[in-house]
Design an enzyme around this catalytic site. Structure first.
Site, mmCIF file in Angstrom:
data_model
loop_
_atom_site.group_PDB
_atom_site.id
_atom_site.type_symbol
_atom_site.label_atom_id
_atom_site.label_comp_id
_atom_site.label_asym_id
_atom_site.label_seq_id
_atom_site.Cartn_x
_atom_site.Cartn_y
_atom_site.Cartn_z
ATOM 1 N N GLY A 1 0.856 -1.160 0.101
ATOM 2 C CA GLY A 1 0.027 0.017 0.036
ATOM 3 C C GLY A 1 0.909 1.202 -0.056
ATOM 4 O O GLY A 1 0.479 2.126 1.094
ATOM 5 N N GLY B 1 -1.151 7.485 0.336
ATOM 6 C CA GLY B 1 -1.211 7.728 1.831
ATOM 7 C C GLY B 1 0.126 7.774 2.431
ATOM 8 O O GLY B 1 1.087 8.200 2.129
ATOM 9 N N TYR C 1 -13.549 -2.859 10.483
ATOM 10 C CA TYR C 1 -12.305 -2.094 10.396
ATOM 11 C C TYR C 1 -11.439 -2.420 11.694
ATOM 12 O O TYR C 1 -10.322 -2.760 11.625
ATOM 13 C CB TYR C 1 -12.257 -0.732 10.219
ATOM 14 C CG TYR C 1 -10.828 -0.005 10.203
ATOM 15 C CD1 TYR C 1 -10.090 0.171 9.175
ATOM 16 C CD2 TYR C 1 -10.529 0.989 11.379
ATOM 17 C CE1 TYR C 1 -8.728 0.641 8.973
ATOM 18 C CE2 TYR C 1 -9.294 1.542 11.227
ATOM 19 C CZ TYR C 1 -8.525 1.635 10.078
ATOM 20 O OH TYR C 1 -7.433 2.091 10.193
ATOM 21 N N SER D 1 -3.988 0.291 14.039
ATOM 22 C CA SER D 1 -4.543 1.269 14.571
ATOM 23 C C SER D 1 -5.086 1.367 16.107
ATOM 24 O O SER D 1 -5.099 0.157 16.654
ATOM 25 C CB SER D 1 -5.937 1.479 13.734
ATOM 26 O OG SER D 1 -6.801 2.541 14.003
ATOM 27 N N GLY E 1 1.908 5.109 3.199
ATOM 28 C CA GLY E 1 2.830 4.281 2.842
ATOM 29 C C GLY E 1 3.861 4.784 1.694
ATOM 30 O O GLY E 1 5.004 4.485 1.581
HETATM 31 N N1 LIG Z 1 -5.267 7.575 8.025
HETATM 32 C C1 LIG Z 1 -5.234 7.467 9.285
HETATM 33 O O1 LIG Z 1 -5.411 8.185 9.853
HETATM 34 C C2 LIG Z 1 -4.917 5.857 9.925
HETATM 35 C C3 LIG Z 1 -5.033 5.901 11.231
HETATM 36 C C4 LIG Z 1 -4.678 4.560 11.791
HETATM 37 C C5 LIG Z 1 -4.065 3.482 10.896
HETATM 38 N N2 LIG Z 1 -3.922 3.845 9.628
HETATM 39 C C6 LIG Z 1 -3.585 2.645 8.801
HETATM 40 O O2 LIG Z 1 -2.419 3.123 7.839
HETATM 41 C C7 LIG Z 1 -2.233 2.322 6.737
HETATM 42 C C8 LIG Z 1 -2.375 3.076 5.509
HETATM 43 O O3 LIG Z 1 -3.643 3.827 5.417
HETATM 44 P P1 LIG Z 1 -3.675 5.495 4.765
HETATM 45 O O4 LIG Z 1 -4.663 6.263 5.463
HETATM 46 O O5 LIG Z 1 -2.215 5.729 4.087
HETATM 47 O O6 LIG Z 1 -4.573 4.789 3.426
HETATM 48 P P2 LIG Z 1 -4.717 5.232 1.879
HETATM 49 O O7 LIG Z 1 -4.200 6.617 1.584
HETATM 50 O O8 LIG Z 1 -6.097 5.139 1.571
HETATM 51 O O9 LIG Z 1 -3.780 4.313 1.253
HETATM 52 C C9 LIG Z 1 -4.125 2.852 1.379
HETATM 53 C C10 LIG Z 1 -3.032 2.094 0.303
HETATM 54 O O10 LIG Z 1 -3.583 0.660 0.612
HETATM 55 C C11 LIG Z 1 -3.608 0.126 -0.865
HETATM 56 N N3 LIG Z 1 -4.780 -0.897 -1.078
HETATM 57 C C12 LIG Z 1 -5.872 -0.374 -0.464
HETATM 58 N N4 LIG Z 1 -6.876 -1.509 -0.795
HETATM 59 C C13 LIG Z 1 -5.915 -2.715 -1.476
HETATM 60 C C14 LIG Z 1 -6.094 -3.827 -1.899
HETATM 61 N N5 LIG Z 1 -7.341 -4.221 -2.189
HETATM 62 N N6 LIG Z 1 -5.173 -4.426 -2.478
HETATM 63 C C15 LIG Z 1 -4.001 -3.748 -2.555
HETATM 64 N N7 LIG Z 1 -3.629 -2.543 -2.144
HETATM 65 C C16 LIG Z 1 -4.631 -1.892 -1.551
HETATM 66 C C17 LIG Z 1 -4.110 1.434 -1.683
HETATM 67 O O11 LIG Z 1 -3.552 0.998 -2.999
HETATM 68 P P3 LIG Z 1 -4.195 1.845 -4.241
HETATM 69 O O12 LIG Z 1 -3.362 2.905 -4.751
HETATM 70 O O13 LIG Z 1 -4.230 0.671 -5.444
HETATM 71 O O14 LIG Z 1 -5.570 2.212 -3.970
HETATM 72 C C18 LIG Z 1 -3.164 2.371 -1.064
HETATM 73 O O15 LIG Z 1 -1.716 2.132 -1.185
HETATM 74 C C19 LIG Z 1 -3.611 1.497 6.943
HETATM 75 O O16 LIG Z 1 -3.418 0.086 7.208
HETATM 76 C C20 LIG Z 1 -4.511 2.104 7.831
HETATM 77 O O17 LIG Z 1 -5.577 1.202 8.412
HETATM 78 C C21 LIG Z 1 -4.206 4.692 8.997
#
Ligand SMILES: NC(=O)c1ccc[n+]([C@@H]2O[C@H](COP(=O)([O-])OP(=O)(O)OC[C@H]3O[C@@H](n4cnc5c(N)ncnc54)[C@H](OP(=O)(O)O)[C@@H]3O)[C@@H](O)[C@H]2O)c1
Length: 274
Positions: A12, A16, A167, A144, A18
């Site tokens: 990922g 975001g 989630y 999380s 990652g």
């Molecule tokens: N945002 C927050 O505040 C927050 C808080 C706590 C924990 N987290 C955790 O942090 C991590 C990253 O989250 P983020 O906020 O950076 O999310 P994000 O911007 O939505 O990015 C998600 C990433 O995961 C990939 N992904 C999603 N579904 C997928 C699938 N079916 N197969 C392969 N890749 C997939 C997406 O790839 P595509 O480019 O292909 O869509 C993207 O690269 C997650 O595990 C999330 O639970 C986030």
């Protein structure tokens, strides 16, 4: 840990936090293996990294909403790469991606459990021989603070479904896996830790949930980088961090019988049993 010359797989990383982490590790000389579903977004990141004069990343395209996708990713990485020094299981979907209704993976599993947890479980086990061979090495599971205990009579949440419960269950599953795997990996030189990176970073999943962002990917990324390379966490394993601070997760993470149930179910669902 000096990541210069090390190989780091970040799932990922086309979007975001990652994506941010991949850029920062590339800046420090790591060979980053980037992953996502969208080749265009991956190309944009690769171009950005190369234009700064850093080692070109290698992109792996895989949809983790099917176990075949996760298996294919592991097989491709294992075939191409000589070593994996760090695996960051970061790919995930939020509580509201694709709408509020219950959804299933290609294998018929509840979608958040499948993408956020089962895919990373399968990937870690398939790559474990390479990760062990690169020891001292690390696995980081991006979980999380949102954590909901698993009801083992209804793991796929067919009753009383809500996106936030699904989630949070998937995120606690990652933490339980972390504690369990750390015990299994004692003495191997591989550590595994999990974390809540930051609250409501400005990312696609947060915006998809209609939530006003409260923090940045730089803040959450720093917490992930801490577990990837921090000297203070070298040799420490099975821990959960809230940002930069170690803390206790939901009580179910420390319930050995619940972890055993989850492990047995996960081995069965992923076909790794036996
Ligand atoms: N945002 C927050 O505040 C927050 C808080 C706590 C924990 N987290 C955790 O942090 C991590 C990253 O989250 P983020 O906020 O950076 O999310 P994000 O911007 O939505 O990015 C998600 C990433 O995961 C990939 N992904 C999603 N579904 C997928 C699938 N079916 N197969 C392969 N890749 C997939 C997406 O790839 P595509 O480019 O292909 O869509 C993207 O690269 C997650 O595990 C999330 O639970 C986030």
């Amino acid at each position: 840990m000096d990541v210069n010359g090390k190989t780091v797989l970040i799932t990922g990383s086309t979007d975001g936090v990652g994506r941010y982490v991949a850029g920062e590790l590339a800046k420090q000389g790591a060979h980053v293996l980037i992953h996502g579903r969208d080749a265009g977004r991956a190309r944009a990141l690769a171009d950005e990294i190369k234009s700064r004069g850093h080692t070109a990343p290698t992109f792996y395209q895989a949809d983790l909403s099917s176990l075949a996708g996760a298996r294919g990713l592991a097989d491709k990485v294992a075939a191409d790469q000589k070593r994996i020094d760090v695996l960051v299981n970061n790919a995930g979907i939020g509580s509201q991606n694709y709408g509020p209704q219950r959804q299933e993976s290609a294998d018929g599993h509840e979608l958040r459990f499948a993408v956020n947890y089962l895919a990373g479980f399968l990937l870690a086990y398939r790559l474990l021989p390479m990760i062990k061979a690169a020891a001292p090495s690390r696995i980081v599971n991006v979980a999380s603070l949102g954590q909901h205990p698993i009801d083992f009579d209804d793991v796929m949440i067919t009753k009383n479904y809500s996106g936030s419960r699904a989630y949070a269950q998937s995120k606690l599953s990652q933490i339980m896996f972390t504690v369990d795997l750390a015990e299994e990996l004692k003495g191997t030189g591989v550590t595994v830790n999990s974390l809540h990176p930051a609250t409501y970073m400005n990312t696609t999943m947060v915006r998809a949930g209609g939530i006003t962002p409260m923090s940045t990917v730089e803040q959450g990324g720093a917490a992930i980088l801490h577990l990837v390379q921090g000297d203070d966490v070298a040799g420490r394993s099975g821990l959960f961090f809230n940002g930069m601070n170690e803390m206790k997760a939901n009580a179910q993470a420390y319930d050995a019988s619940a972890r055993k149930k989850l492990r047995e179910l996960s081995l069965k669902l992923t076909g790794l049993a036996g």
